[in-house]
Design an enzyme around this catalytic site. Sequence first.
Site, PDB file in Angstrom:
ATOM      1  N   HIS A  36       0.819  -1.198   0.198  1.00  0.00           N
ATOM      2  CA  HIS A  36      -0.022   0.011  -0.090  1.00  0.00           C
ATOM      3  C   HIS A  36       1.048   1.172   0.025  1.00  0.00           C
ATOM      4  O   HIS A  36       1.319   1.613   1.008  1.00  0.00           O
ATOM      5  CB  HIS A  36      -0.821   0.033   1.227  1.00  0.00           C
ATOM      6  CG  HIS A  36      -1.855   0.954   1.226  1.00  0.00           C
ATOM      7  ND1 HIS A  36      -3.252   0.593   0.805  1.00  0.00           N
ATOM      8  CD2 HIS A  36      -1.997   2.508   1.458  1.00  0.00           C
ATOM      9  CE1 HIS A  36      -3.982   1.970   0.818  1.00  0.00           C
ATOM     10  NE2 HIS A  36      -3.087   2.899   1.009  1.00  0.00           N
ATOM     11  N   HIS A  38       1.212   5.145  -2.330  1.00  0.00           N
ATOM     12  CA  HIS A  38       0.709   6.056  -3.295  1.00  0.00           C
ATOM     13  C   HIS A  38       1.713   6.919  -4.263  1.00  0.00           C
ATOM     14  O   HIS A  38       2.816   7.056  -3.600  1.00  0.00           O
ATOM     15  CB  HIS A  38      -0.439   7.081  -2.586  1.00  0.00           C
ATOM     16  CG  HIS A  38      -1.243   6.563  -1.832  1.00  0.00           C
ATOM     17  ND1 HIS A  38      -2.472   6.062  -2.109  1.00  0.00           N
ATOM     18  CD2 HIS A  38      -1.365   6.577  -0.579  1.00  0.00           C
ATOM     19  CE1 HIS A  38      -3.036   5.706  -1.185  1.00  0.00           C
ATOM     20  NE2 HIS A  38      -2.403   5.990  -0.022  1.00  0.00           N
ATOM     21  N   ASP A 253       2.184   2.733   3.392  1.00  0.00           N
ATOM     22  CA  ASP A 253       1.187   4.064   3.371  1.00  0.00           C
ATOM     23  C   ASP A 253       1.994   5.080   2.862  1.00  0.00           C
ATOM     24  O   ASP A 253       1.387   6.264   3.037  1.00  0.00           O
ATOM     25  CB  ASP A 253       0.576   4.245   4.666  1.00  0.00           C
ATOM     26  CG  ASP A 253      -0.926   5.100   4.688  1.00  0.00           C
ATOM     27  OD1 ASP A 253      -1.499   5.155   3.489  1.00  0.00           O
ATOM     28  OD2 ASP A 253      -1.163   5.627   5.719  1.00  0.00           O
TER      29      ASP A 253
END
Length: 297
Positions: A36, A38, A253
């Site tokens: 996970h 971005h 994250d």
Amino acid sequence: MTDALRRRETTLGNPGPHPNPRRPSLRLPPGATDAHCHVFGPAEVFPYAPGRTFTPVDAPREEVTARQRFLGLERAVVVQSAGHGADHRALLDALRADPANRRGVALLGPELGRTEVQTLHAAGVCGARLHFLPHLGANPEPDHTRMVVDTVVELGWHAEIHVQGTGIVDHAELIAAIPTPVVIDHMARIDLREGLHGPAVGSLLRLLDQGNVWVKISGVDRLSRTGPPYDDAVALGALLVERFPERVVWGTDYPHVNIAGPAPDDGLLVDLIERMAPSETHRERLLVTNPAELFGF
């Protein structure tokens, strides 16, 4: 959006990643996966969505990859953020730069047509995310949720569910009815003031008992009520690894948007894996075997 508002949003909840994380003492196994993360921007190349509820600090794919390599991670799942909305150009750029070691999770807006979805699939997207968080906009309408689930089933993707607080209880019936693999983000962002025996943890455990539900052991800094080293959230992660070792994955994250206070030290987050998955066997499953199965590496 004015420059002043953009600066204010960046200050409040989007401080940017930790500038100088420690090098982890835990050595990760070959093929370790960040399940996970971005990518954001750069905004001059990949503009942010006009209707977004936050403006991140740029975190282009080169920066994200450099941080992962520093931490000992070889593979990554790049999750489309509400900051880019349904414009997947930054995600596609990241996937195409390293197709063997990158997979993606999309945000399927109503405006995306069949051709765009097939482009995402061909590039390595293997899941679609549904947000049920007020700070990221209104919950998806039932018709839109059905469209996303139908697409996921047709393409053999997983459905990714992003909830917080009582969300795992409120949406348990919807999650239980999805006939494809389901991934719960960030341990459902449960309110840990209830402890590990509250209704939210119970709901998460019952869903995991179904056999097709997975959970990301990520975001300990988001869940913790105690701060670093996040003992309360680590305890939840350890419980989930112990109970469901075959359906847990872990992620950084990175770059940690929409948080309160400074970003966590990514090196610390890696070292906390050992407390949640104390055996080499558990860590191999968490970081290599499980993500390979779920995301198709």
